[in-house]
Design a protein around this motif. Structure first.
Motif, PDB file in Angstrom:
ATOM      1  N   GLN A  13       0.855  -1.191   0.000  1.00  0.00           N
ATOM      2  CA  GLN A  13       0.000   0.000   0.000  1.00  0.00           C
ATOM      3  C   GLN A  13       0.892   1.243   0.000  1.00  0.00           C
ATOM      4  OE1 GLN A  13      -3.234  -0.239   2.945  1.00  0.00           O
ATOM      5  NE2 GLN A  13      -2.410  -2.261   3.410  1.00  0.00           N
ATOM      6  N   TYR A  14       1.899   1.249  -0.855  1.00  0.00           N
ATOM      7  CA  TYR A  14       2.965   2.251  -0.878  1.00  0.00           C
ATOM      8  C   TYR A  14       2.458   3.679  -0.701  1.00  0.00           C
ATOM      9  CZ  TYR A  14       7.414   4.282  -2.360  1.00  0.00           C
ATOM     10  OH  TYR A  14       8.588   4.970  -2.394  1.00  0.00           O
ATOM     11  N   VAL A  15       1.440   4.037  -1.431  1.00  0.00           N
ATOM     12  CA  VAL A  15       0.857   5.375  -1.311  1.00  0.00           C
ATOM     13  C   VAL A  15      -0.626   5.283  -0.998  1.00  0.00           C
ATOM     14  CG1 VAL A  15       2.552   6.623  -2.685  1.00  0.00           C
ATOM     15  CG2 VAL A  15       0.621   5.542  -3.806  1.00  0.00           C
ATOM     16  N   GLY A  16      -1.031   4.236  -0.283  1.00  0.00           N
ATOM     17  CA  GLY A  16      -2.431   4.049   0.087  1.00  0.00           C
ATOM     18  C   GLY A  16      -2.756   4.808   1.360  1.00  0.00           C
ATOM     19  N   PHE A  17      -3.476   5.900   1.215  1.00  0.00           N
ATOM     20  CA  PHE A  17      -3.814   6.730   2.364  1.00  0.00           C
ATOM     21  C   PHE A  17      -5.222   6.449   2.875  1.00  0.00           C
ATOM     22  CE2 PHE A  17      -0.296   8.874   0.423  1.00  0.00           C
ATOM     23  CZ  PHE A  17       0.407   9.402   1.490  1.00  0.00           C
ATOM     24  N   THR A  18      -5.862   5.393   2.362  1.00  0.00           N
ATOM     25  CA  THR A  18      -7.197   5.030   2.816  1.00  0.00           C
ATOM     26  C   THR A  18      -7.123   3.733   3.600  1.00  0.00           C
ATOM     27  OG1 THR A  18      -7.647   3.828   0.777  1.00  0.00           O
ATOM     28  CG2 THR A  18      -8.325   6.135   0.848  1.00  0.00           C
ATOM     29  N   GLY A  19      -8.082   3.532   4.466  1.00  0.00           N
ATOM     30  CA  GLY A  19      -8.115   2.325   5.269  1.00  0.00           C
ATOM     31  C   GLY A  19      -7.461   2.534   6.623  1.00  0.00           C
ATOM     32  N   ARG A  20      -7.161   1.418   7.271  1.00  0.00           N
ATOM     33  CA  ARG A  20      -6.649   1.457   8.633  1.00  0.00           C
ATOM     34  C   ARG A  20      -5.417   0.565   8.755  1.00  0.00           C
ATOM     35  NH1 ARG A  20     -12.155   0.429  12.042  1.00  0.00           N
ATOM     36  NH2 ARG A  20     -10.685   0.403  13.774  1.00  0.00           N
ATOM     37  N   ARG A  77      -2.879   5.917   7.919  1.00  0.00           N
ATOM     38  CA  ARG A  77      -3.734   4.750   8.171  1.00  0.00           C
ATOM     39  C   ARG A  77      -3.793   4.408   9.652  1.00  0.00           C
ATOM     40  NH1 ARG A  77      -0.906   2.686   3.833  1.00  0.00           N
ATOM     41  NH2 ARG A  77      -0.030   1.024   5.108  1.00  0.00           N
ATOM     42  N   ARG A  78      -2.678   4.619  10.387  1.00  0.00           N
ATOM     43  CA  ARG A  78      -2.680   4.374  11.833  1.00  0.00           C
ATOM     44  C   ARG A  78      -3.598   5.361  12.540  1.00  0.00           C
ATOM     45  NH1 ARG A  78      -3.765   1.661  15.308  1.00  0.00           N
ATOM     46  NH2 ARG A  78      -3.189   2.273  17.376  1.00  0.00           N
ATOM     47  N   LEU A  79      -3.568   6.625  12.128  1.00  0.00           N
ATOM     48  CA  LEU A  79      -4.485   7.612  12.693  1.00  0.00           C
ATOM     49  C   LEU A  79      -5.935   7.259  12.366  1.00  0.00           C
ATOM     50  CD1 LEU A  79      -2.466  10.873  12.008  1.00  0.00           C
ATOM     51  CD2 LEU A  79      -3.015   9.910  14.242  1.00  0.00           C
ATOM     52  N   THR A  85      -8.511  11.824  11.591  1.00  0.00           N
ATOM     53  CA  THR A  85      -8.153  12.127  10.215  1.00  0.00           C
ATOM     54  C   THR A  85      -6.631  12.185  10.067  1.00  0.00           C
ATOM     55  OG1 THR A  85      -8.425  13.717   8.425  1.00  0.00           O
ATOM     56  CG2 THR A  85      -8.386  14.601  10.631  1.00  0.00           C
ATOM     57  N   GLY A  86      -6.158  11.927   8.872  1.00  0.00           N
ATOM     58  CA  GLY A  86      -4.725  11.957   8.606  1.00  0.00           C
ATOM     59  C   GLY A  86      -4.100  13.327   8.745  1.00  0.00           C
ATOM     60  N   TRP A  87      -4.912  14.359   8.723  1.00  0.00           N
ATOM     61  CA  TRP A  87      -4.399  15.719   8.869  1.00  0.00           C
ATOM     62  C   TRP A  87      -3.746  15.922  10.234  1.00  0.00           C
ATOM     63  CZ3 TRP A  87      -3.517  18.454   4.799  1.00  0.00           C
ATOM     64  CH2 TRP A  87      -4.306  18.268   3.660  1.00  0.00           C
ATOM     65  N   TRP A  88      -4.033  15.047  11.190  1.00  0.00           N
ATOM     66  CA  TRP A  88      -3.387  15.146  12.503  1.00  0.00           C
ATOM     67  C   TRP A  88      -1.870  14.985  12.399  1.00  0.00           C
ATOM     68  CZ3 TRP A  88      -4.693  16.957  17.073  1.00  0.00           C
ATOM     69  CH2 TRP A  88      -6.037  17.117  17.375  1.00  0.00           C
ATOM     70  N   LEU A  89      -1.370  14.419  11.307  1.00  0.00           N
ATOM     71  CA  LEU A  89       0.085  14.308  11.128  1.00  0.00           C
ATOM     72  C   LEU A  89       0.755  15.679  11.154  1.00  0.00           C
ATOM     73  CD1 LEU A  89       0.787  11.596   8.405  1.00  0.00           C
ATOM     74  CD2 LEU A  89       1.370  11.530  10.817  1.00  0.00           C
TER      75      LEU A  89
END
Length: 123
Positions: A13-20, A77-79, A85-89
């Protein structure tokens, strides 16, 4: 999840920003990136590829660039797994406090069952 399975999962999932992503997947990949940077640093020193005035060399730079997108993707995905949301990064940009908050989020357990980002990877 084993070390090898986690690395395979992240790179599939090299650039997979969806899922968990489960905690084990995230932390095994974090260990992998640390090991890669140590090996790259040793190789840079042994081959004389260090940049003057820097602690990084050519191999380290290439390794860092190669691992940047997968690291961001597994972090997002961990978030998602903790229902954030991933924006927390971006909180990592806040000196010291942001990094601590992010570590706490990465250590928290998954949201049980399905959340807005998909089904639990534990099931």
């Amino acid at each position: 999840m084993s070390f090898v399975d986690a690395i395979k999962s992240v790179f599939s999932q090299y650039v997979g920003f969806t899922g968990r992503a489960r905690r084990s997947e995230y932390w095994w990949f974090a260990l992998f990136t640390i090991l890669v940077s140590i090996v790259a640093s040793i190789l840079d020193g042994a081959l004389g590829l260090d940049f003057e005035g820097s602690t990084t060399g050519l191999i380290g730079l290439v390794a860092s660039l190669a691992l940047l997108l997968p690291s961001l993707a597994v972090g997002v995905r961990r978030l998602h797994d903790t229902d954030r949301t991933g924006w927390w990064l971006l909180i990592a940009l806040v000196p010291l406090v942001g990094f601590i908050v992010l570590i706490v989020f990465f250590v928290l357990d998954s949201t049980p069952g399905t959340n807005r980002f998909g089904p639990s990877p534990k099931s």
